[in-house]
Design an enzyme around this catalytic site. Structure first.
Site, PDB file in Angstrom:
ATOM      1  N   HIS A  81       0.240   5.054   4.138  1.00 16.55           N
ATOM      2  CA  HIS A  81      -0.551   5.777   3.064  1.00 16.55           C
ATOM      3  C   HIS A  81       0.175   7.155   2.899  1.00 16.55           C
ATOM      4  CE1 HIS A  81      -3.227   2.243   3.503  1.00 16.55           C
ATOM      5  NE2 HIS A  81      -2.983   1.549   3.028  1.00 16.55           N
TER       6      HIS A  81
ATOM      7  N   SER B 275       0.508  -1.216   0.443  1.00 17.66           N
ATOM      8  CA  SER B 275       0.261   0.115   0.016  1.00 17.66           C
ATOM      9  C   SER B 275       0.434   1.997  -0.493  1.00 17.66           C
ATOM     10  CB  SER B 275      -0.928   0.108   0.675  1.00 17.66           C
ATOM     11  OG  SER B 275      -1.590  -0.932   1.339  1.00 17.66           O
TER      12      SER B 275
END
Length: 531
Positions: free
Chosen positions: A501, A445
């Protein structure tokens, strides 16, 4: 992130996005049905979360598919079929869509398509007179039926002066993309090139909003003798136009560019061909004394044309046009590596087995600081469960198609690994300073959000350096993606790494900002949110 939550996020995001787009659309009054459906689905979602939180996503998925996803996809298919003059399958599809989405003029659209099927069949046979006879009884009918009948009748009978006069008297032409395209066409057919160019500039924004800009560009470039950009548009839209139509417009561009001999040869080929639908238009065009564009166009018109060509370049570079370049081999390779590692996870004990993930290199900040720095890299290719892998690989495929072509393979791979490693390192540093709990972390991610950040850097440079309006619009979408991901991480998926993220997106933006970007055509990225 389980499937139930994933479905809920998808439903809420798509409904809010639809409401946002309709509000900004100049045709919002014609799209009220989509707002009603979106609000209804959001209400159903809220009730489902209160009544059955653990199954809310599965409950709402059925009405979302029936009332939202299938009608939206069907609407786009109908548009493409109509553009291809395939009225019969379009009519059959509309009959189904009426039951799923009975608003926004679908009932009238069904009746209109029945008429256009007959007209389309006759024009394909070259019987334009019979087609006109079918349209005449509906010429003064109310609403869209009468409008489309009159519009089609004027075009079939080559009555461009009357069409121009009628459209100029229309009070709502500013909100009618079909009328705008036809008005631009009428001006070109009449040889009034400067007025045509001015009309194109005036209606550019609503045409973009209605996704009709390329049809208008095609008409513009054909009548001002710009064969090269015209050919590029036709190649991008090749599925919409049969070869005879493509040749017809290219011959028109040759004619208005002053190469009458070449144009007449192309028209003669059409007249001798098997396509009956194009013979009468080709004969009319061949016999028509269209003026040479370069002798008429004013400096103002020439600047608008030059800007339109730059807009076409920017659309191809920043995403509004399809890409016909090389395959994204680096993206394919990264996906393959992730899938292979996932298969190994299953073989060695299971992708949700924490002990297996730890042995294969999952990130545990305290262990990394203790000397196992290799985990920074290994953790990037591990995933917790099949859904985690699928979401990340879908995002990588959708986003990587764009960024790989924008940066080139070496720089793209560099961004991927620097952002992946960097986001993992940020987690380690924050954990060591007591700002995060020491926990096991896996997933691509951070690297994928780095790709999002890199895409933002490409768009930002396109906006600031190339003055590309579409790059500015795409940049806004990217910012929305990042903010939406932050919201999901902070309030919905508490086990997701907000820091990983967000740091990945920031690092990706900074790294890509320092790299060279390719000035070549790139593909339109699909929007994807990853966990």
């Amino acid at each position: 992130m389980d499937l139930n939550v994933t479905v809920l996020v998808l439903i809420v995001f798509t409904c809010l996005l639809m409401i946002y787009r309709v509000i900004l659309s100049p045709f919002r009054n014609l799209l009220r049905g989509w707002v009603i459906i979106s609000v209804l689905l959001l209400v159903i979602t809220g009730i489902s979360i209160v009544v059955a939180r653990d199954n809310a996503g599965y409950i709402v998925a059925i009405p979302w598919l029936l009332l939202f996803a299938i009608p939206l996809l069907g609407f786009r298919v109908v548009q493409r079929l109509v553009a291809q003059q395939r009225y019969a399958p379009a009519s059959r599809l509309v009959k189904v869509l009426i039951w799923l989405h009975p608003m926004d003029g679908w009932l009238e659209q069904s009746r209109l398509l029945k008429i256009m099927i007959q007209v389309g069949a006759l024009t394909q046979q070259g019987d334009f007179e019979a087609a006109a006879n079918i349209l005449r009884p509906y010429e003064n009918a109310p609403a869209q039926l009468g409008y489309m009948a009159k519009l089609s009748l004027y075009r079939i009978e080559n009555r461009w002066e009357e069409l121009r006069t009628w459209l100029e008297s229309m009070p709502n032409l500013e909100r009618n993309p079909n009328g705008q395209v036809s008005y631009i066409r009428a001006l070109g057919e009449l040889g009034d090139y400067n007025t045509m160019v001015a009309a194109f500039a005036r209606y550019r924004k609503p045409l973009v909003a209605a996704r009709a800009i390329n049809v208008a560009r095609l008409t513009l470039f054909a009548f001002v003798g710009e064969r090269v950009p015209l050919d590029r548009i036709i190649q991008v839209s090749s599925r919409l136009y049969p070869s005879s139509i493509r040749q017809y417009w290219l011959a028109t561009a040759d004619l208005t560019a002053g190469d009458a001999a070449k144009a007449h040869q192309e028209f003669d080929e059409l007249l001798a061909g098997k396509e009956a639908s194009v013979r009468i238009p080709a004969q009319r065009r061949r016999d028509l004394r269209l003026p040479r564009a370069s002798e008429i166009l004013t400096p103002e018109s020439q600047e608008i044309i030059a800007q339109t060509k730059r807009d076409l370049d920017n659309d191809e570079r920043f995403g509004a046009q399809g890409n016909r370049g090389k395959r994204p081999y680096a993206t394919y390779a990264l996906i393959a590596i992730n899938v292979i590692v996932f298969v190994l996870e299953i073989a060695l004990g299971g992708s949700t087995n924490l002990e297996t993930l730890y042995k294969m290199g999952a990130l545990v900040p305290s262990v990394v600081v203790g000397g196992e720095w290799w985990r920074l890299l290994a953790a990037m290719f591990l995933h917790y469960g099949l859904l985690h892998l699928l979401l990340n690989m879908l995002a990588l495929f959708a986003l990587g198609l764009f960024v790989e072509k924008a940066l080139g393979i070496p720089r793209y791979v560099l961004v991927y690994f620097v952002t992946g490693l960097g986001s993992m390192l940020v987690i380690v540093l924050l954990t060591e300073n007591g700002l995060m709990a020491d926990q096991l972390v896996v997933g691509a991610s951070g690297a994928i959000m780095g790709i999002v950040g890199a895409m933002g850097a490409v768009m930002y440079r396109g906006w600031r350096v190339d003055k590309a309006v579409i790059a500015r619009e795409r940049l806004g979408s990217i910012v929305a993606i990042v903010l939406f991901q932050v919201f999901i991480d902070a309030f919905i998926i508490t086990q997701s790494s907000l820091i990983g993220h967000l740091s990945g997106a920031i690092i990706g933006f900074l790294v890509a900002s320092l790299l060279k970007h390719h000035p070549t055509t790139v593909a339109k990225p699909a929007v994807a949110i990853n966990q």
